[in-house]
Design an enzyme around this catalytic site. Structure first.
Site, PDB file in Angstrom:
ATOM      1  N   HIS A 224      22.401  -4.982  67.842  1.00 48.17           N
ATOM      2  CA  HIS A 224      23.072  -6.631  68.470  1.00 48.17           C
ATOM      3  C   HIS A 224      21.690  -7.392  69.178  1.00 48.17           C
ATOM      4  O   HIS A 224      20.682  -5.776  69.902  1.00 48.17           O
ATOM      5  CB  HIS A 224      24.646  -5.915  69.429  1.00 48.17           C
ATOM      6  CG  HIS A 224      25.249  -5.204  68.174  1.00 48.17           C
ATOM      7  ND1 HIS A 224      25.160  -3.462  68.116  1.00 48.17           N
ATOM      8  CD2 HIS A 224      26.026  -5.374  67.605  1.00 48.17           C
ATOM      9  CE1 HIS A 224      25.669  -3.383  67.668  1.00 48.17           C
ATOM     10  NE2 HIS A 224      26.595  -4.079  67.530  1.00 48.17           N
TER      11      HIS A 224
ATOM     12  N   ASP B 148      19.426  -0.288  70.250  1.00 49.02           N
ATOM     13  CA  ASP B 148      20.021  -0.089  69.080  1.00 49.02           C
ATOM     14  C   ASP B 148      19.515  -0.511  67.432  1.00 49.02           C
ATOM     15  O   ASP B 148      20.180  -0.642  66.405  1.00 49.02           O
ATOM     16  CB  ASP B 148      21.662  -0.423  69.487  1.00 49.02           C
ATOM     17  CG  ASP B 148      22.207  -1.303  69.211  1.00 49.02           C
ATOM     18  OD1 ASP B 148      21.810  -2.517  68.914  1.00 49.02           O
ATOM     19  OD2 ASP B 148      23.470  -2.018  68.867  1.00 49.02           O
TER      20      ASP B 148
ATOM     21  N   SER C 179      31.632  -6.835  66.078  1.00 45.19           N
ATOM     22  CA  SER C 179      30.428  -6.756  67.764  1.00 45.19           C
ATOM     23  C   SER C 179      29.500  -8.208  67.586  1.00 45.19           C
ATOM     24  O   SER C 179      29.257  -7.522  69.191  1.00 45.19           O
ATOM     25  CB  SER C 179      29.910  -5.255  67.554  1.00 45.19           C
ATOM     26  OG  SER C 179      29.242  -5.578  66.475  1.00 45.19           O
TER      27      SER C 179
END
Length: 202
Positions: A176, A173, A18
């Site tokens: 990231h 979060d 990701s």
């Protein structure tokens, strides 16, 4: 009269998870578009291919490396291991998967930049040492370029203040990078990618 052939751009595949894929960001703010823009602004004729899959492990990267290494790919950035770390997978398994990816790149005669991550201490010092050491040891064994951590530029930008790095550069979060964080990461990794490009050119 024959016209001279135009030089093909250097194609770099970014094989990752990701962090590479650009999770939580609009497309142009992700790692791959920002890196491609950074390199082109410095005069490099490059195409950076987004081979990042959110949630991918080193095993997932190994499973898809062969179709990532298409004939036009000249170089590859390998940035995997974060999801292995989150799941507490055995470092020896991650190491074997990364070695398989490097074997595939070697067979395809593709230059590699191997980007590591630093494990926290919550799995114990033995796990931390085994995980952290696999990246430089593999890079040395295969003769590929190595960056210590995908995220190291973020803490460097705030002189090691982890809390400030999270506040400025990480999404809600807590994992990231945001668009500004990606920009810092690209600035940190960019010079090594320029070395990768030089290695990939005939």
């Amino acid at each position: 009269m024959a016209t001279p052939a135009l030089a093909e751009p250097t194609t770099i595949a970014a094989l990752g998870d990701s962090l590479t894929q650009g999770y939580g960001l609009v497309q142009e703010e992700g790692f791959v578009p920002q890196l491609e823009g950074w390199l082109r602004a410095r005069g490099h004729d490059v195409v950076v291919v987004n081979a990042g899959v959110s949630g991918d492990t080193t095993a997932g990267g190994l499973a898809r490396v062969d179709w990532t290494l298409t004939p036009e790919v000249d170089a590859m950035i390998v940035a995997l291991g974060g999801n292995d770390l989150l799941r507490g997978l055995p470092p020896e398994a991650s190491r074997a998967n990364l070695a398989g990816i490097l074997d595939a790149a070697e067979a395809a005669e593709v230059e590699v930049l191997l980007v590591g991550l630093n494990a926290p201490g919550n799995y114990g010092p033995d796990y931390q040492e085994a995980f952290n050491s696999m990246y430089p040891e593999l890079a040395n064994a295969y003769g590929v370029l190595h960056a210590e951590s995908f995220l190291s530029g973020l803490q460097d930008a705030v002189e090691g203040d982890r809390a400030e790095a999270v506040r400025r550069y990480i999404q809600a979060d807590g994992i990231h990078p945001n668009a500004a964080g990606v920009s810092v990461i690209v600035e940190a990794l960019g010079p090594l990618v320029e070395v990768l490009i030089a290695r990939a050119q005939p």
